[in-house]
Design an enzyme around this catalytic site. Structure first.
Site, PDB file in Angstrom:
ATOM      1  N   GLY A  13      21.801 -29.767 -34.425  1.00  0.00           N
ATOM      2  CA  GLY A  13      22.425 -28.716 -33.759  1.00  0.00           C
ATOM      3  C   GLY A  13      22.619 -28.840 -32.219  1.00  0.00           C
ATOM      4  O   GLY A  13      22.171 -30.081 -31.782  1.00  0.00           O
ATOM      5  N   ILE A  39      14.751 -24.936 -44.200  1.00  0.00           N
ATOM      6  CA  ILE A  39      13.546 -24.200 -43.755  1.00  0.00           C
ATOM      7  C   ILE A  39      13.435 -22.883 -44.440  1.00  0.00           C
ATOM      8  O   ILE A  39      12.354 -22.262 -44.478  1.00  0.00           O
ATOM      9  CB  ILE A  39      13.507 -23.649 -42.175  1.00  0.00           C
ATOM     10  CG1 ILE A  39      14.792 -23.131 -41.849  1.00  0.00           C
ATOM     11  CG2 ILE A  39      13.249 -24.722 -41.497  1.00  0.00           C
ATOM     12  CD1 ILE A  39      14.504 -22.393 -40.453  1.00  0.00           C
ATOM     13  N   ALA A  62      18.502 -22.511 -36.756  1.00  0.00           N
ATOM     14  CA  ALA A  62      18.672 -20.854 -36.850  1.00  0.00           C
ATOM     15  C   ALA A  62      19.951 -20.659 -37.253  1.00  0.00           C
ATOM     16  O   ALA A  62      20.952 -21.748 -37.274  1.00  0.00           O
ATOM     17  CB  ALA A  62      18.490 -20.706 -35.264  1.00  0.00           C
ATOM     18  N   THR A  64      23.104 -19.086 -35.681  1.00  0.00           N
ATOM     19  CA  THR A  64      23.306 -18.913 -34.564  1.00  0.00           C
ATOM     20  C   THR A  64      24.765 -18.042 -34.358  1.00  0.00           C
ATOM     21  O   THR A  64      24.956 -17.701 -33.203  1.00  0.00           O
ATOM     22  CB  THR A  64      23.277 -20.138 -33.697  1.00  0.00           C
ATOM     23  OG1 THR A  64      24.050 -21.054 -34.084  1.00  0.00           O
ATOM     24  CG2 THR A  64      21.673 -20.708 -33.549  1.00  0.00           C
ATOM     25  N   ASP A 104      17.270 -14.217 -25.809  1.00  0.00           N
ATOM     26  CA  ASP A 104      17.149 -12.982 -24.862  1.00  0.00           C
ATOM     27  C   ASP A 104      17.791 -11.798 -25.708  1.00  0.00           C
ATOM     28  O   ASP A 104      17.782 -10.830 -25.343  1.00  0.00           O
ATOM     29  CB  ASP A 104      18.361 -13.372 -23.728  1.00  0.00           C
ATOM     30  CG  ASP A 104      19.597 -13.645 -24.208  1.00  0.00           C
ATOM     31  OD1 ASP A 104      19.899 -14.258 -25.073  1.00  0.00           O
ATOM     32  OD2 ASP A 104      20.486 -13.377 -23.339  1.00  0.00           O
ATOM     33  N   TYR A 127      21.157 -10.532 -35.810  1.00  0.00           N
ATOM     34  CA  TYR A 127      20.874 -12.027 -35.029  1.00  0.00           C
ATOM     35  C   TYR A 127      19.420 -11.579 -34.328  1.00  0.00           C
ATOM     36  O   TYR A 127      18.485 -12.222 -34.568  1.00  0.00           O
ATOM     37  CB  TYR A 127      22.064 -12.530 -34.366  1.00  0.00           C
ATOM     38  CG  TYR A 127      21.406 -13.912 -33.439  1.00  0.00           C
ATOM     39  CD1 TYR A 127      21.172 -14.913 -34.105  1.00  0.00           C
ATOM     40  CD2 TYR A 127      21.031 -13.530 -32.005  1.00  0.00           C
ATOM     41  CE1 TYR A 127      20.722 -16.100 -33.244  1.00  0.00           C
ATOM     42  CE2 TYR A 127      20.743 -14.821 -31.356  1.00  0.00           C
ATOM     43  CZ  TYR A 127      20.493 -15.732 -31.941  1.00  0.00           C
ATOM     44  OH  TYR A 127      20.018 -17.125 -31.382  1.00  0.00           O
ATOM     45  N   LYS A 131      15.898 -12.621 -35.143  1.00  0.00           N
ATOM     46  CA  LYS A 131      15.129 -13.792 -34.166  1.00  0.00           C
ATOM     47  C   LYS A 131      13.659 -13.195 -33.894  1.00  0.00           C
ATOM     48  O   LYS A 131      12.676 -13.879 -33.612  1.00  0.00           O
ATOM     49  CB  LYS A 131      15.935 -14.244 -33.140  1.00  0.00           C
ATOM     50  CG  LYS A 131      17.204 -15.046 -33.413  1.00  0.00           C
ATOM     51  CD  LYS A 131      16.720 -16.516 -33.874  1.00  0.00           C
ATOM     52  CE  LYS A 131      16.116 -17.212 -32.684  1.00  0.00           C
ATOM     53  NZ  LYS A 131      15.885 -18.562 -33.190  1.00  0.00           N
ATOM     54  N   TRP A 153      22.239 -17.728 -23.338  1.00  0.00           N
ATOM     55  CA  TRP A 153      23.543 -18.309 -23.127  1.00  0.00           C
ATOM     56  C   TRP A 153      23.676 -19.967 -23.004  1.00  0.00           C
ATOM     57  O   TRP A 153      23.903 -20.537 -22.192  1.00  0.00           O
ATOM     58  CB  TRP A 153      24.144 -17.619 -21.711  1.00  0.00           C
ATOM     59  CG  TRP A 153      24.295 -16.323 -21.591  1.00  0.00           C
ATOM     60  CD1 TRP A 153      23.720 -15.485 -22.728  1.00  0.00           C
ATOM     61  CD2 TRP A 153      25.121 -15.657 -20.740  1.00  0.00           C
ATOM     62  NE1 TRP A 153      24.030 -13.953 -22.146  1.00  0.00           N
ATOM     63  CE2 TRP A 153      24.933 -14.073 -20.868  1.00  0.00           C
ATOM     64  CE3 TRP A 153      25.757 -15.942 -19.683  1.00  0.00           C
ATOM     65  CZ2 TRP A 153      25.492 -13.139 -20.417  1.00  0.00           C
ATOM     66  CZ3 TRP A 153      26.657 -14.773 -18.839  1.00  0.00           C
ATOM     67  CH2 TRP A 153      26.280 -13.658 -19.159  1.00  0.00           C
TER      68      TRP A 153
END
Ligand SMILES: NC(=O)c1ccc[n+]([C@@H]2O[C@H](COP(=O)([O-])OP(=O)(O)OC[C@H]3O[C@@H](n4cnc5c(N)ncnc54)[C@H](OP(=O)(O)O)[C@@H]3O)[C@@H](O)[C@H]2O)c1
Length: 302
Positions: A13, A39, A62, A64, A104, A127, A131, A153
């Site tokens: 990634g 995973i 992840a 994402t 965030d 998402y 997370k 970001w």
């Protein structure tokens, strides 16, 4: 110098590729990603990592794609919540340290000042929820030796990201409409990689401390902006570099004028006081790091 054996999960990634590019000499790196390593396969996670027996596992894996998570809820929770649970269980059993990257987007965005690590969470999207559950899975696993690093970001080489999207659109379109009522902080993967490596291995050229207490930390670049400000800064950089551009105008729009499946926080600026106090890191302003990225990007394409 003895070498740390470190496993990176999600090794192909965007963030992981920067970690790989900046790996300290003292690290013996082992890379895992789909399709060979998944995973969400608890048995594979346990068998592979137990056999390798690394000192540190860095989880960059992840799901994402924030909007795709809305329609692929099961996969989002499998990858972003169950995967970290399996990793934490194995890492605990082998007595290693887990470094896990979070976001965030665990926050609701109603704050008016930067979120600290103890602030109330309230993810708005699948998402963000998945997370957040990943964080909780690590914390409740009984593993004590973990760093959960929330970032925001992200941009850098080897991944779709906002900077590369704006660079492409600026060459294709005369007018861009960019959301101007969501505030956050861009983060260059180069800066985030440096702080991750400094947490676990002495970096000879760095003045950073290496005895950082385990726990949750926030790391982004410094400052705050909207996506509109960020886009304008990217175009300004392109202009300074004399890049051929079609774009004439960047128009600020509201979130409502740009409907997407996943709801985003209106304000997700994070306080970095904890990581600064723990490491002494000097975090660059987002504008400074953007400039650095443009220089490094040019060098890479020369
Ligand atoms: N990008 C951002 O703006 C941003 C912001 C805040 C936080 N973060 C967090 O930062 C971390 C790194 O983000 P990134 O942008 O570098 O992510 P990325 O480029 O999407 O990389 C994620 C990697 O994980 C792999 N992966 C997905 N499912 C997997 C599975 N089941 N087993 C093993 N590997 C799997 C992906 O493989 P495939 O490509 O084959 O799916 C990909 O190589 C993530 O935890 C993300 O949530 C990112």
């Amino acid at each position: 110098m003895s070498q740390y054996k470190i496993a990176i999960i999600g090794a192909n990634g965007m963030l992981a590729s920067m970690l790989r590019a900046r790996v300290p000499e003292s690290v013996d790196l082992h890379l895992f990603d789909l399709p060979d390593f998944d995973i969400t396969d608890a048995e594979q996670v346990n068998e592979t990592l137990t056999l390798l027996n690394p000192e540190v596992v860095i989880n960059c894996a992840a799901f994402t794609q924030v909007d795709a998570c809305e329609t692929q809820r099961d996969i989002a929770f499998l990858v972003n919540s169950e995967g970290p649970r399996y990793l934490a269980n194995t890492v605990k059993n082998i007595g290693a340290v887990l470094i896990h990257i979070s976001t965030d987007f665990v926050f609701s965005g109603t704050a008016i000042e930067p979120y600290n690590e103890d602030a109330t969470t309230g993810p708005l999207s699948v998402y963000g929820q998945s997370k957040f559950q990943g964080e909780q899975a690590i914390i409740s696993s009984g593993l004590t030796d973990y760093y959960i690093i929330r970032t925001s970001w992200l941009y850098g080489p080897n991944g779709p990201n906002f900077v590369e999207t704006i660079i492409r659109l600026a060459a294709e379109r005369e007018e861009l409409s960019i959301v101007a009522d969501q505030w956050g902080t861009p983060t260059y993967t180069g800066d985030l990689s440096d702080i991750i490596w400094s947490l676990i291995s002495p970096v000879p050229s760095s003045s950073l401390s290496v005895t950082v207490p385990y726990g949750i930390y926030h790391y982004s670049n410094e400052g705050a902006c909207t996506w509109y400000d960020f886009a304008c800064a990217i175009i300004e950089r392109l202009r300074e570099d004399g890049a051929p551009m079609k774009v004439q105008q960047v128009k600020p729009i509201t979130t409502d004028e740009y409907p997407v499946p996943a709801k985003r926080p209106a304000y997700s600026v994070m306080s970095k006081e904890k990581i600064i106090a723990a490491t002494g890191v000097n975090i660059p302003l987002w504008q400074v790091s953007l400039k650095k990225y443009f220089v490094e990007r040019c060098l890479d394409t020369d």
